[in-house]
Write a protein that holds these residues in place. Sequence first.
Motif, PDB file in Angstrom:
ATOM      1  N   ASN A  16       0.863  -1.175   0.000  1.00  0.00           N
ATOM      2  CA  ASN A  16       0.000   0.000   0.000  1.00  0.00           C
ATOM      3  C   ASN A  16       0.907   1.234   0.000  1.00  0.00           C
ATOM      4  O   ASN A  16       1.426   1.634   1.035  1.00  0.00           O
ATOM      5  CB  ASN A  16      -0.896  -0.024   1.240  1.00  0.00           C
ATOM      6  N   HIS A  17       1.091   1.775  -1.162  1.00  0.00           N
ATOM      7  CA  HIS A  17       2.036   2.885  -1.282  1.00  0.00           C
ATOM      8  C   HIS A  17       1.547   4.142  -0.565  1.00  0.00           C
ATOM      9  O   HIS A  17       2.325   5.044  -0.285  1.00  0.00           O
ATOM     10  CB  HIS A  17       2.313   3.168  -2.757  1.00  0.00           C
ATOM     11  N   GLY A  18       0.292   4.172  -0.278  1.00  0.00           N
ATOM     12  CA  GLY A  18      -0.229   5.309   0.458  1.00  0.00           C
ATOM     13  C   GLY A  18       0.190   5.272   1.921  1.00  0.00           C
ATOM     14  O   GLY A  18       0.371   6.307   2.552  1.00  0.00           O
ATOM     15  N   TYR A  19       0.370   4.054   2.458  1.00  0.00           N
ATOM     16  CA  TYR A  19       0.797   3.919   3.856  1.00  0.00           C
ATOM     17  C   TYR A  19       2.304   3.834   3.995  1.00  0.00           C
ATOM     18  O   TYR A  19       2.872   4.231   5.001  1.00  0.00           O
ATOM     19  CB  TYR A  19       0.205   2.651   4.475  1.00  0.00           C
ATOM     20  N   CYS A  20       2.937   3.264   2.992  1.00  0.00           N
ATOM     21  CA  CYS A  20       4.377   3.010   3.090  1.00  0.00           C
ATOM     22  C   CYS A  20       5.152   4.311   3.155  1.00  0.00           C
ATOM     23  O   CYS A  20       4.975   5.194   2.322  1.00  0.00           O
ATOM     24  CB  CYS A  20       4.833   2.191   1.885  1.00  0.00           C
ATOM     25  N   LYS A  21       6.017   4.424   4.174  1.00  0.00           N
ATOM     26  CA  LYS A  21       6.836   5.629   4.265  1.00  0.00           C
ATOM     27  C   LYS A  21       8.276   5.327   3.856  1.00  0.00           C
ATOM     28  O   LYS A  21       9.172   6.118   4.090  1.00  0.00           O
ATOM     29  CB  LYS A  21       6.768   6.195   5.672  1.00  0.00           C
ATOM     30  N   ARG A  22       8.493   4.164   3.276  1.00  0.00           N
ATOM     31  CA  ARG A  22       9.791   3.769   2.748  1.00  0.00           C
ATOM     32  C   ARG A  22      10.890   3.821   3.813  1.00  0.00           C
ATOM     33  O   ARG A  22      11.977   4.326   3.581  1.00  0.00           O
ATOM     34  CB  ARG A  22      10.148   4.636   1.531  1.00  0.00           C
ATOM     35  N   GLU A  36      12.899  -3.988  -2.195  1.00  0.00           N
ATOM     36  CA  GLU A  36      13.912  -2.976  -2.469  1.00  0.00           C
ATOM     37  C   GLU A  36      13.248  -1.616  -2.563  1.00  0.00           C
ATOM     38  O   GLU A  36      12.105  -1.513  -3.016  1.00  0.00           O
ATOM     39  CB  GLU A  36      14.572  -3.265  -3.823  1.00  0.00           C
ATOM     40  N   ILE A  37      13.975  -0.606  -2.180  1.00  0.00           N
ATOM     41  CA  ILE A  37      13.452   0.743  -2.392  1.00  0.00           C
ATOM     42  C   ILE A  37      14.167   1.315  -3.607  1.00  0.00           C
ATOM     43  O   ILE A  37      15.385   1.426  -3.637  1.00  0.00           O
ATOM     44  CB  ILE A  37      13.648   1.633  -1.155  1.00  0.00           C
ATOM     45  N   ARG A  38      13.368   1.581  -4.602  1.00  0.00           N
ATOM     46  CA  ARG A  38      13.908   2.100  -5.855  1.00  0.00           C
ATOM     47  C   ARG A  38      13.196   3.391  -6.198  1.00  0.00           C
ATOM     48  O   ARG A  38      11.975   3.418  -6.289  1.00  0.00           O
ATOM     49  CB  ARG A  38      13.641   1.111  -6.989  1.00  0.00           C
ATOM     50  N   GLN A  39      13.964   4.382  -6.419  1.00  0.00           N
ATOM     51  CA  GLN A  39      13.403   5.685  -6.769  1.00  0.00           C
ATOM     52  C   GLN A  39      12.252   6.056  -5.852  1.00  0.00           C
ATOM     53  O   GLN A  39      11.134   6.322  -6.277  1.00  0.00           O
ATOM     54  CB  GLN A  39      12.956   5.673  -8.230  1.00  0.00           C
ATOM     55  N   GLN A  40      12.555   6.015  -4.562  1.00  0.00           N
ATOM     56  CA  GLN A  40      11.592   6.437  -3.540  1.00  0.00           C
ATOM     57  C   GLN A  40      10.343   5.580  -3.492  1.00  0.00           C
ATOM     58  O   GLN A  40       9.310   6.014  -3.027  1.00  0.00           O
ATOM     59  CB  GLN A  40      11.164   7.899  -3.759  1.00  0.00           C
ATOM     60  N   TYR A  57       6.629  -6.832  10.557  1.00  0.00           N
ATOM     61  CA  TYR A  57       7.452  -5.760  11.091  1.00  0.00           C
ATOM     62  C   TYR A  57       7.162  -4.373  10.536  1.00  0.00           C
ATOM     63  O   TYR A  57       7.666  -3.392  11.054  1.00  0.00           O
ATOM     64  CB  TYR A  57       8.932  -6.105  10.912  1.00  0.00           C
ATOM     65  N   CYS A  58       6.385  -4.315   9.512  1.00  0.00           N
ATOM     66  CA  CYS A  58       6.067  -2.992   8.990  1.00  0.00           C
ATOM     67  C   CYS A  58       5.265  -2.206  10.020  1.00  0.00           C
ATOM     68  O   CYS A  58       4.199  -2.636  10.432  1.00  0.00           O
ATOM     69  CB  CYS A  58       5.260  -3.102   7.694  1.00  0.00           C
ATOM     70  N   PRO A  59       5.778  -1.068  10.438  1.00  0.00           N
ATOM     71  CA  PRO A  59       5.081  -0.274  11.452  1.00  0.00           C
ATOM     72  C   PRO A  59       3.837   0.422  10.911  1.00  0.00           C
ATOM     73  O   PRO A  59       3.034   0.944  11.676  1.00  0.00           O
ATOM     74  CB  PRO A  59       6.140   0.734  11.908  1.00  0.00           C
ATOM     75  N   ASP A  60       3.704   0.435   9.638  1.00  0.00           N
ATOM     76  CA  ASP A  60       2.596   1.179   9.039  1.00  0.00           C
ATOM     77  C   ASP A  60       1.552   0.304   8.346  1.00  0.00           C
ATOM     78  O   ASP A  60       0.690   0.811   7.630  1.00  0.00           O
ATOM     79  CB  ASP A  60       3.168   2.187   8.049  1.00  0.00           C
ATOM     80  N   ILE A  61       1.677  -0.991   8.587  1.00  0.00           N
ATOM     81  CA  ILE A  61       0.720  -1.944   8.014  1.00  0.00           C
ATOM     82  C   ILE A  61       0.534  -1.699   6.517  1.00  0.00           C
ATOM     83  O   ILE A  61      -0.572  -1.734   5.993  1.00  0.00           O
ATOM     84  CB  ILE A  61      -0.642  -1.888   8.754  1.00  0.00           C
ATOM     85  N   ALA A  62       1.633  -1.453   5.873  1.00  0.00           N
ATOM     86  CA  ALA A  62       1.564  -1.123   4.455  1.00  0.00           C
ATOM     87  C   ALA A  62       1.740  -2.350   3.562  1.00  0.00           C
ATOM     88  O   ALA A  62       1.667  -2.242   2.350  1.00  0.00           O
ATOM     89  CB  ALA A  62       2.639  -0.084   4.133  1.00  0.00           C
TER      90      ALA A  62
END
Length: 84
Positions: A16-22, A36-40, A57-62
């Motif tokens: 969920n890219h809206g929740y993910c803070k990368r 992987e984090i690619r181009q933000q 482990y995702c703190p943002d349930i993304a």
Amino acid sequence: MSEEKTRKRKGIVHINHGYCKRCGICVNFCPVKNLEIRQQKLVELERCIACRMCQRYCPDIAIEIEEIDAKTVITGKSGYSNGG
Ligand code: SF4
Ligand code: SF4
């Protein structure tokens, strides 16, 4: 430990890219380096083994993992190295 040598995809990562803070936590926890984090942007590399570490482990349930059966996998090219 007799681990199967297969690196077949066992899960689909729904991000969920809206929740993910990368933050990269999931990237660090993934044992098969599927994330992987690619181009933000967090991307998955289609080798998920559905261990659900990232989801846990995702703190943002993304992240949500969808388990798939080998038979259900949409066949295509091996999708290993893809340049980019
Ligand atoms: S742990 Fe969650 S918020 Fe952090 S990069 Fe992964 S999906 Fe995004
Ligand atoms: S479920 Fe496991 S293998 Fe799949 S992306 Fe998350 S940490 Fe990696």
